[in-house]
Enzyme design. Structure first.
Site, short mmCIF file in Angstrom:
data_model
loop_
_atom_site.label_atom_id
_atom_site.label_comp_id
_atom_site.label_asym_id
_atom_site.label_seq_id
_atom_site.Cartn_x
_atom_site.Cartn_y
_atom_site.Cartn_z
N CYS A 243 -13.42 -6.41 -5.64
CA CYS A 243 -14.07 -5.68 -6.73
C CYS A 243 -14.59 -6.65 -7.79
O CYS A 243 -14.23 -7.84 -7.79
CB CYS A 243 -13.11 -4.67 -7.35
SG CYS A 243 -11.84 -5.41 -8.39
N HIS B 196 9.81 -0.64 -10.79
CA HIS B 196 9.13 -1.91 -10.52
C HIS B 196 9.74 -3.09 -11.28
O HIS B 196 9.36 -4.22 -11.04
CB HIS B 196 7.63 -1.79 -10.87
CG HIS B 196 7.39 -1.37 -12.28
ND1 HIS B 196 7.31 -0.06 -12.66
CD2 HIS B 196 7.21 -2.10 -13.41
CE1 HIS B 196 7.09 0.03 -13.95
NE2 HIS B 196 7.03 -1.20 -14.44
N GLU B 197 10.67 -2.85 -12.20
CA GLU B 197 11.37 -3.94 -12.88
C GLU B 197 12.62 -4.24 -12.06
O GLU B 197 13.59 -3.49 -12.14
CB GLU B 197 11.78 -3.54 -14.29
CG GLU B 197 10.65 -3.14 -15.21
CD GLU B 197 11.14 -2.76 -16.60
OE1 GLU B 197 10.31 -2.42 -17.44
OE2 GLU B 197 12.37 -2.77 -16.84
N CYS C 87 -11.76 -8.57 -9.59
CA CYS C 87 -11.16 -9.62 -8.76
C CYS C 87 -12.09 -10.82 -8.63
O CYS C 87 -11.66 -11.98 -8.73
CB CYS C 87 -10.81 -9.07 -7.38
SG CYS C 87 -9.40 -7.93 -7.35
N THR D 59 6.84 3.38 -18.45
CA THR D 59 5.95 3.93 -17.43
C THR D 59 6.71 4.88 -16.51
O THR D 59 6.20 5.94 -16.12
CB THR D 59 5.33 2.79 -16.61
OG1 THR D 59 4.59 1.94 -17.48
CG2 THR D 59 4.38 3.34 -15.55
N CYS E 176 11.69 1.89 -17.21
CA CYS E 176 10.79 1.54 -18.31
C CYS E 176 10.00 2.75 -18.79
O CYS E 176 10.12 3.85 -18.27
CB CYS E 176 9.85 0.42 -17.88
SG CYS E 176 8.50 0.98 -16.81
N HIS F 81 6.91 8.10 -18.21
CA HIS F 81 5.64 8.84 -18.09
C HIS F 81 5.57 9.56 -16.74
O HIS F 81 5.13 10.71 -16.66
CB HIS F 81 4.45 7.88 -18.24
CG HIS F 81 4.14 7.49 -19.65
ND1 HIS F 81 3.74 8.40 -20.60
CD2 HIS F 81 4.15 6.28 -20.27
CE1 HIS F 81 3.52 7.77 -21.75
NE2 HIS F 81 3.78 6.49 -21.57
#
Length: 347
Positions: free
Chosen positions: A94, A61-62, A97, A40, A38, A43
């Site tokens: 955090c 991650h895909e 979240c 990203t 992808c 990048h």
């Protein structure tokens, strides 16, 4: 011993042997079947994300794949189950979240960027990240569930409603997916894309496409919407000109949904925002409901995933695949085949 594709430094990738780690408590070992490359990942390839990526790093991650084995305390999953992964690990403590926005946790571990990703033959992840796939869904098509979840989240963030006019600026994989999801929601959609190949593909999918040559969208917008303009624009190009176009096409109280990652600040026509009372909405990642809806859209053919796959390459050819994507041309989505059969056939 298995194989993994690794990012080493800007514009440098390799493939190397990797020793699978046994799944610990709450973890599952997967055999990735297909992994999409992808924007990203590009990048990362360019070195733009070295502040987050610790080389050598397995990225990606895909994905789609199957469960190999489960660690202690894991229930509900068994070897052979078809799955994809929602690659997010949050801290749960955090402010984001605590407000219910775990997907944009202020200390988010995006798996495949901040920790090892899917471009390997064995991958250990938290069981909590797994999303079940229907057995009827081919695994190559299932690799597009993650970017479809991005599109589902984007369309939801923009609040697209039945009958609204929507302009998608950028007809790459995510842009086309946003257009298809928006169309499924009942919107009247137009895609702005300079690449002839991507315009042809979008048109083959039944989408109406505008060529931004010359940079002036006033004529096509006027023919389509008169003085009203678009209700929603999605900026998916990542280019300064794309930002201008997305702002210019919006009518009074239009919504601009920013999807693309812009590596540097952009000038924005704020007077237009003031004059037309426009709204800017950021859209990042997804939550589990987005993923589950994406699975359904790919499985029932609303998203014709097979039409978006330009090429499938074995894991050993990942460096060449990144170079092909970087060069542009007639390419939409490239998948990496991580199976043993693909590596053996490539020898």
């Amino acid at each position: 011993m298995t194989i993994a594709a690794r990012y080493l430094s800007a514009r440098t990738l390799d493939t190397a042997p990797a020793e699978p780690s046994s799944p610990g408590p709450g973890e599952v070992e997967l055999a990735p079947a297909y992994v999409g490359i992808c924007g990203t990942d590009l990048h990362i390839f360019h070195g733009d994300m070295d502040a987050r990526v610790t080389a050598p790093a397995v990225i990606g991650h895909e994905m789609s794949g199957r469960v190999v084995r489960t660690g202690p305390d894991v229930t509900g999953w068994a070897p052979g189950d078809a799955v994809t992964v929602m690659p997010l690990r949050w801290d749960g403590t955090c402010p984001a979240c605590r407000a219910g926005h775990q997907h944009i946790c202020q200390h988010l571990d995006f798996i495949g960027i901040d920790s090892p990703g899917a471009m390997q033959q064995r991958w250990t992840v938290p069981a909590s990240t797994l999303v079940r796939l229907p057995d009827s869904l081919p695994l190559d098509r299932a690799a597009l569930v993650e970017p479809t979840a991005v599109a589902v989240h984007d369309v939801g963030r923009a609040g697209v409603r039945d009958g609204e006019r929507v302009v998608v600026v950028g007809g790459g994989p995510v842009g086309v997916l946003i257009a298809l999801v928006a169309r499924a929601a009942g919107a009247d959609v137009r895609v702005v894309e300079p690449s002839p190949h991507r315009r042809r593909l979008a048109e083959e999918l039944g989408l109406t496409v505008w060529d931004p040559a010359g940079g002036d969208m006033a004529e096509p917008v006027g023919e389509w919407a008169g003085d009203a303009g678009a209700d929603v624009a999605f900026e998916v190009s990542g280019a300064a000109g794309g930002v201008d176009t997305a702002v210019d096409v919006l009518g009074v109280r239009g919504r601009l949904c920013l999807v693309a990652i812009h590596p540097r600040p952009r000038e924005v026509n704020l007077h237009r925002f003031f004059w037309r009372e426009l709204t800017l909405v950021g859209a990042r990642l997804y939550d589990r409901s987005d993923f589950e809806q994406a699975v359904a859209l790919v499985a029932d053919g609303t998203i014709p995933a097979e039409r978006l796959i330009s090429k499938i390459v074995p894991l050993t050819q990942v460096p060449a695949a990144f170079e092909a994507l970087e060069g542009g041309g007639d390419v939409m989505k490239i998948l990496v085949d991580c199976t043993d059969e693909a590596q053996e056939a490539a020898v």
